[in-house]
Design a protein around this motif. Structure first.
Motif, PDB file in Angstrom:
ATOM      1  N   CYS A   2      38.336  31.914  40.684  1.00 53.85           N
ATOM      2  CA  CYS A   2      37.410  32.661  39.794  1.00 53.85           C
ATOM      3  C   CYS A   2      35.836  32.721  39.524  1.00 53.85           C
ATOM      4  O   CYS A   2      35.511  32.357  39.504  1.00 53.85           O
ATOM      5  CB  CYS A   2      38.408  33.245  38.789  1.00 53.85           C
ATOM      6  SG  CYS A   2      38.578  32.666  37.372  1.00 53.85           S
ATOM      7  N   SER A   3      35.978  34.326  38.971  1.00 53.32           N
ATOM      8  CA  SER A   3      34.139  35.014  38.636  1.00 53.32           C
ATOM      9  C   SER A   3      33.625  33.429  37.207  1.00 53.32           C
ATOM     10  O   SER A   3      32.839  33.669  36.789  1.00 53.32           O
ATOM     11  CB  SER A   3      34.438  36.171  37.950  1.00 53.32           C
ATOM     12  OG  SER A   3      34.946  36.360  37.254  1.00 53.32           O
ATOM     13  N   LYS A  19      48.564  36.387  36.025  1.00 51.29           N
ATOM     14  CA  LYS A  19      47.702  36.850  36.148  1.00 51.29           C
ATOM     15  C   LYS A  19      47.133  37.005  37.578  1.00 51.29           C
ATOM     16  O   LYS A  19      47.364  36.720  38.857  1.00 51.29           O
ATOM     17  CB  LYS A  19      46.321  35.419  35.772  1.00 51.29           C
ATOM     18  CG  LYS A  19      46.525  34.925  34.096  1.00 51.29           C
ATOM     19  CD  LYS A  19      45.984  34.225  33.481  1.00 51.29           C
ATOM     20  CE  LYS A  19      46.150  33.997  32.078  1.00 51.29           C
ATOM     21  NZ  LYS A  19      45.365  32.328  31.978  1.00 51.29           N
ATOM     22  N   LYS A  20      45.467  37.618  37.547  1.00 42.65           N
ATOM     23  CA  LYS A  20      45.072  37.877  39.088  1.00 42.65           C
ATOM     24  C   LYS A  20      43.610  37.832  39.280  1.00 42.65           C
ATOM     25  O   LYS A  20      43.089  38.080  38.204  1.00 42.65           O
ATOM     26  CB  LYS A  20      45.122  39.283  38.948  1.00 42.65           C
ATOM     27  CG  LYS A  20      46.563  40.295  39.259  1.00 42.65           C
ATOM     28  CD  LYS A  20      47.144  39.833  40.478  1.00 42.65           C
ATOM     29  CE  LYS A  20      49.350  39.989  40.307  1.00 42.65           C
ATOM     30  NZ  LYS A  20      49.589  39.650  41.716  1.00 42.65           N
ATOM     31  N   TYR A  21      43.305  36.933  40.171  1.00 41.71           N
ATOM     32  CA  TYR A  21      41.982  36.785  40.292  1.00 41.71           C
ATOM     33  C   TYR A  21      41.140  37.182  41.795  1.00 41.71           C
ATOM     34  O   TYR A  21      42.628  37.975  42.562  1.00 41.71           O
ATOM     35  CB  TYR A  21      42.038  35.755  40.287  1.00 41.71           C
ATOM     36  CG  TYR A  21      41.918  34.979  39.392  1.00 41.71           C
ATOM     37  CD1 TYR A  21      41.037  34.309  38.493  1.00 41.71           C
ATOM     38  CD2 TYR A  21      43.225  33.949  39.408  1.00 41.71           C
ATOM     39  CE1 TYR A  21      41.615  33.934  36.777  1.00 41.71           C
ATOM     40  CE2 TYR A  21      43.929  33.659  37.898  1.00 41.71           C
ATOM     41  CZ  TYR A  21      43.020  33.620  36.831  1.00 41.71           C
ATOM     42  OH  TYR A  21      43.643  32.985  36.076  1.00 41.71           O
ATOM     43  N   ASP A  22      40.070  37.756  41.675  1.00 40.74           N
ATOM     44  CA  ASP A  22      39.088  37.948  42.841  1.00 40.74           C
ATOM     45  C   ASP A  22      39.843  37.539  43.762  1.00 40.74           C
ATOM     46  O   ASP A  22      40.144  37.971  45.126  1.00 40.74           O
ATOM     47  CB  ASP A  22      38.180  38.323  42.644  1.00 40.74           C
ATOM     48  CG  ASP A  22      37.511  39.721  41.716  1.00 40.74           C
ATOM     49  OD1 ASP A  22      38.478  40.351  41.573  1.00 40.74           O
ATOM     50  OD2 ASP A  22      36.830  39.256  40.957  1.00 40.74           O
ATOM     51  N   TYR A  23      39.611  35.915  44.003  1.00 44.84           N
ATOM     52  CA  TYR A  23      39.868  35.325  45.488  1.00 44.84           C
ATOM     53  C   TYR A  23      40.163  34.140  44.429  1.00 44.84           C
ATOM     54  O   TYR A  23      39.930  33.719  43.290  1.00 44.84           O
ATOM     55  CB  TYR A  23      38.578  35.047  45.367  1.00 44.84           C
ATOM     56  CG  TYR A  23      37.567  36.040  47.016  1.00 44.84           C
ATOM     57  CD1 TYR A  23      37.787  36.237  48.123  1.00 44.84           C
ATOM     58  CD2 TYR A  23      36.544  37.087  45.824  1.00 44.84           C
ATOM     59  CE1 TYR A  23      37.172  37.332  48.606  1.00 44.84           C
ATOM     60  CE2 TYR A  23      35.532  38.446  46.922  1.00 44.84           C
ATOM     61  CZ  TYR A  23      36.291  37.855  48.055  1.00 44.84           C
ATOM     62  OH  TYR A  23      36.251  38.704  48.882  1.00 44.84           O
ATOM     63  N   THR A  49      46.475  36.557  43.738  1.00 50.19           N
ATOM     64  CA  THR A  49      45.060  37.031  44.565  1.00 50.19           C
ATOM     65  C   THR A  49      45.360  38.073  45.803  1.00 50.19           C
ATOM     66  O   THR A  49      46.487  37.140  46.619  1.00 50.19           O
ATOM     67  CB  THR A  49      44.172  35.873  45.302  1.00 50.19           C
ATOM     68  OG1 THR A  49      42.411  37.066  45.549  1.00 50.19           O
ATOM     69  CG2 THR A  49      44.356  35.252  45.797  1.00 50.19           C
ATOM     70  N   LYS A  50      44.840  38.672  45.962  1.00 48.19           N
ATOM     71  CA  LYS A  50      44.770  38.964  47.472  1.00 48.19           C
ATOM     72  C   LYS A  50      43.807  38.903  49.144  1.00 48.19           C
ATOM     73  O   LYS A  50      43.792  39.056  50.022  1.00 48.19           O
ATOM     74  CB  LYS A  50      45.282  40.870  47.634  1.00 48.19           C
ATOM     75  CG  LYS A  50      45.651  41.353  46.685  1.00 48.19           C
ATOM     76  CD  LYS A  50      47.755  41.450  47.539  1.00 48.19           C
ATOM     77  CE  LYS A  50      48.682  41.719  46.977  1.00 48.19           C
ATOM     78  NZ  LYS A  50      49.690  41.665  46.969  1.00 48.19           N
ATOM     79  N   LYS A  51      42.788  38.427  47.389  1.00 45.81           N
ATOM     80  CA  LYS A  51      41.631  37.659  49.262  1.00 45.81           C
ATOM     81  C   LYS A  51      41.836  36.635  49.039  1.00 45.81           C
ATOM     82  O   LYS A  51      41.846  35.800  47.974  1.00 45.81           O
ATOM     83  CB  LYS A  51      40.433  38.310  48.770  1.00 45.81           C
ATOM     84  CG  LYS A  51      40.237  39.531  48.418  1.00 45.81           C
ATOM     85  CD  LYS A  51      40.383  39.920  50.106  1.00 45.81           C
ATOM     86  CE  LYS A  51      39.633  41.638  50.087  1.00 45.81           C
ATOM     87  NZ  LYS A  51      39.430  42.211  51.222  1.00 45.81           N
ATOM     88  N   LYS A 120      36.843  33.725  55.579  1.00 48.95           N
ATOM     89  CA  LYS A 120      37.176  34.899  54.519  1.00 48.95           C
ATOM     90  C   LYS A 120      38.518  35.368  54.863  1.00 48.95           C
ATOM     91  O   LYS A 120      38.549  36.623  55.968  1.00 48.95           O
ATOM     92  CB  LYS A 120      35.935  35.586  54.536  1.00 48.95           C
ATOM     93  CG  LYS A 120      36.571  36.543  54.095  1.00 48.95           C
ATOM     94  CD  LYS A 120      35.076  36.998  52.781  1.00 48.95           C
ATOM     95  CE  LYS A 120      35.596  38.516  52.193  1.00 48.95           C
ATOM     96  NZ  LYS A 120      34.226  39.955  51.841  1.00 48.95           N
ATOM     97  N   SER A 122      42.301  38.681  53.914  1.00 45.96           N
ATOM     98  CA  SER A 122      43.266  38.679  52.853  1.00 45.96           C
ATOM     99  C   SER A 122      44.545  38.887  53.505  1.00 45.96           C
ATOM    100  O   SER A 122      45.333  38.656  54.869  1.00 45.96           O
ATOM    101  CB  SER A 122      42.538  40.408  52.722  1.00 45.96           C
ATOM    102  OG  SER A 122      42.610  41.199  54.246  1.00 45.96           O
TER     103      SER A 122
END
Length: 124
Positions: A2-3, A19-23, A49-51, A120, A122
């Motif tokens: 994550c970021s 928890k949720k993360y962008d990637y 995550t979804k990515k 990459k 989804s």
């Protein structure tokens, strides 16, 4: 992952429930795991995550020096990892893994030596 540069071992993902993360990024990991471990990791990853960005080996490996070198490296890694690598190849490598886990390919790039690719994806 994550970021905030959170790095975890693959088997520690259950600690992130809620928890949720962008990637989530998995590089050269999946071929080293048993099929059951791969299934468990993807179940956990899809919860956070979804990515997903995955980099791993293609199947079959090319008959080039690069492909033979990959086989040698995985052999040197030891009995268990070599067994898991062979299973990864026999079950279709990264392409079949993506299909089996119902991931949508958004972008992909094959390694220059044609032994693997980075994708990459989804979650559908």
């Amino acid at each position: 992952v994550c970021s905030s540069d959170l790095h975890l071992s693959a088997m520690g993902l259950t600690d992130l429930s809620g928890k949720k993360y962008d990637y989530v990024i998995m590089t050269q990991l999946l071929h080293e795991l048993s099929e059951n471990e791969r299934i468990k990791i993807m179940e956990d990853v899809k919860k956070i995550t979804k990515k997903i960005i995955i980099a791993d080996y293609l199947a079959p490996q090319p008959g080039t020096r690069a492909g033979k070198f990959v086989g040698l490296i995985e052999f040197i890694e030891g009995k268990e990892i070599n067994k898991n690598f062979k299973n990864w190849i026999l079950t279709g490598g990264i392409d079949k893994f993506i299909i089996n886990n119902k991931l949508k390919v958004e972008e992909e790039k094959i390694y220059r030596n044609k032994t693997g690719k980075i994708v990459k994806t989804s979650v559908l």
